[in-house]
Design a protein around this motif. Sequence first.
Motif: not given
Length: 75
Positions: A28-29, A31-32, A34-36, A39
């Motif tokens: 989850r960390a 993935r976060k 990666r998302q940031d 973005e």
Amino acid sequence: MAKSSEIYPAWHAAEHKTWLFIWLARFRAWRKLRQDRLELASLGDAALKDLAIDRSEIPSIIHAGEKERRRNHAT
């Protein structure tokens, strides 16, 4: 035939649950982060300039945080 409780004692099951929770938290960390990163990378140069971020700084901002940026901007 042996019961599964005899083959896999309770401590063994608990160890696997702990491993699973650790793996899930790390996933989850990741993935976060990666998302940031995606973005910020999707922003245009003008938007990044408004935020006082150079495109080359995105990885250091994501991984180290804003206070430990490689290049400091005057604010």
